[in-house]
Motif scaffolding. Structure first.
Motif, short mmCIF file in Angstrom:
data_model
loop_
_atom_site.label_atom_id
_atom_site.label_comp_id
_atom_site.label_asym_id
_atom_site.label_seq_id
_atom_site.Cartn_x
_atom_site.Cartn_y
_atom_site.Cartn_z
N CYS A 154 0.83 -1.21 0.00
CA CYS A 154 0.00 0.00 0.00
C CYS A 154 0.87 1.25 0.00
O CYS A 154 0.61 2.20 -0.75
N VAL A 177 -5.97 2.04 -2.06
CA VAL A 177 -7.07 1.98 -1.09
C VAL A 177 -7.45 0.52 -0.82
O VAL A 177 -7.70 0.12 0.33
N GLY A 178 -7.50 -0.29 -1.88
CA GLY A 178 -7.81 -1.70 -1.70
C GLY A 178 -6.79 -2.40 -0.84
O GLY A 178 -7.14 -3.19 0.06
N GLY A 180 -4.68 -1.01 1.36
CA GLY A 180 -4.76 -0.50 2.73
C GLY A 180 -5.94 -1.08 3.49
O GLY A 180 -5.83 -1.41 4.68
N THR A 181 -7.06 -1.24 2.79
CA THR A 181 -8.24 -1.82 3.44
C THR A 181 -8.01 -3.29 3.77
O THR A 181 -8.42 -3.77 4.84
N MET A 182 -7.35 -4.01 2.86
CA MET A 182 -7.03 -5.41 3.15
C MET A 182 -6.11 -5.54 4.35
O MET A 182 -6.29 -6.41 5.21
N THR A 184 -5.82 -3.44 6.79
CA THR A 184 -6.60 -3.11 7.99
C THR A 184 -7.47 -4.29 8.42
O THR A 184 -7.58 -4.61 9.62
N ALA A 185 -8.10 -4.95 7.45
CA ALA A 185 -8.94 -6.11 7.77
C ALA A 185 -8.10 -7.22 8.39
O ALA A 185 -8.55 -7.89 9.34
N LEU A 213 -15.49 -6.81 4.30
CA LEU A 213 -14.48 -5.77 4.02
C LEU A 213 -13.34 -6.34 3.18
O LEU A 213 -12.84 -5.67 2.26
N SER A 217 -12.41 -5.03 -0.60
CA SER A 217 -11.06 -4.48 -0.81
C SER A 217 -10.32 -5.24 -1.91
O SER A 217 -9.58 -4.64 -2.70
#
Length: 371
Positions: A154, A177-178, A180-182, A184-185, A213, A217
């Protein structure tokens, strides 16, 4: 799940096509392998695939294979950035070091998986007994490595997005963004593992939300890495359709000029099958028709002028030009016109190439209506 798999397969197909065209591109090869591992991990996770693998190889093998594939997928994602670095030798050295890390992680979670009874390893993340150390280590180890690799990817993607321009930057920001979201998940799942390890219940809606999520992502990441290529193909398709439509609409004008001056009709470079096949392409036929029409107009142009001053009134309508062309063509066929010096009539029809083509299409449409 099916929609996610479809998106991954579409992205993988596009990258395989690019790799086929450029097989020595190391960063592209890394992205392709990343998508291949990710796409393979989902059929393994589906009930039918998991039960089939467990029946053949033993209970729990499908879950282990799925997590190993995901770990290897994010490793290849890191390799993409490492191989894309300005210092290629340093990037390759870092990739080799990261390979050691991913091997250690894969071996560690495999050992943790095989040291517990099969029935304990059954179920999913939401139903697994995290109070068993090996189970907790299995999920936490894979999750933490995924968080690390996705987080690094990311950061690198954001760096490239800042240095890029649209449309490439748009796709890179979507991918960032994808990723970073992964990451985070994965971090949330690691916290859930820690909480459940001390025998504290976690609400099922929370775990379902984290799973959703991850799906969203991953789809966003797949869309991001294919955005610029897909956009280019859409633009290319629109141009193809425009050329095909204009080629058809120019038919009446071309037929009139080709009948009047058949020597202007171009032929393929040779009679070879390849040259004949290439000559049938839409873009080639479109540009060849434009050239043939221009040549024909250049020959017939002296007989379309308004007066003896060698000029053409630029306000002349397309319908009037079509009528003049039809009369001049008929008189040329009858041999009643004396040869004159050609004038650059086609260049007078518009201020640029697009305007010129629009004018030619308008004349051809007028010819078609008047026939």
């Amino acid at each position: 799940m099916e929609l996610l798999l479809l998106g991954l397969v579409a992205a993988l197909a596009w990258k395989i096509y690019q790799l086929w065209r450029n097989p020595h591109d190391a960063p592209l090869r890394s992205v392709t392998l990343c998508l291949a591992c990710a796409a393979l991990s989902y059929p393994v996770a589906m009930p039918g695939g998991a039960s089939g693998i467990d029946t053949v190889a033993g209970h729990g093998v499908a879950k282990l294979l799925q997590n190993v594939l995901l770990v290897v997928a994010v490793y290849f994602l890191m390799c993409f950035y490492l191989y894309s670095a300005a210092d290629e030798q340093r990037g390759r050295g870092r990739a080799h070091k990261e390979a050691v890390v991913v091997v250690v992680v894969a071996v560690a979670i495999s050992v943790a998986a095989v040291t517990v009874p099969h029935e304990v390893f059954a179920g999913s993340f939401s139903t697994a007994d995290m109070t068993i150390p090996q189970i907790a280590f299995f999920y936490a180890g894979a999750g933490l490595y995924l968080m690390y690799a996705l987080g690094m990817a990311c950061l690198w993607t954001r760096r490239y997005a800042r240095m890029s321009r649209p449309p490439h930057s748009t796709g890179l920001w979507m991918a960032a963004v994808g990723l970073g979201t992964m990451a985070t998940a994965c971090a949330i799942r690691a916290v859930i593992v820690a909480v459940r390890w001390v025998n504290v219940d976690v609400p099922k809606p929370l775990m379902a939300s984290v799973a959703l999520l991850l799906v969203v992502s991953i789809m966003l990441f797949a869309a991001g890495i294919t955005y610029s290529g897909a956009r280019a193909r859409i633009i290319s398709l629109r141009l193809w359709l425009q050329h095909r439509r204009d080629h058809r609409r120019l038919g009446p004008l071309w037929e009139l000029l080709a009948e009047t001056y058949p020597e202007n009709v171009l032929r393929p470079a040779s009679g070879a099958a390849r040259d004949r096949w290439r000559a049938r392409g839409v873009h080639r036929r479109y540009h060849r028709r434009i050239v043939e029409i221009r040549d024909g107009l250049l020959h017939i142009s002296p007989h379309l002028l308004d007066g003896g001053d060698g000029t053409l009134n630029t306000s002349t309508s397309s319908a009037e030009l079509a009528a003049r062309l039809r009369r001049a063509s008929t008189r040329t066929g009858e041999g009643s016109l004396t040869p004159r010096r050609a004038v650059p009539l086609a260049m007078a029809l518009g201020s640029d190439r697009k305007a010129d083509v629009r004018q030619l299409v308008a004349i051809s449409d007028a010819l078609g209506k008047g026939s």
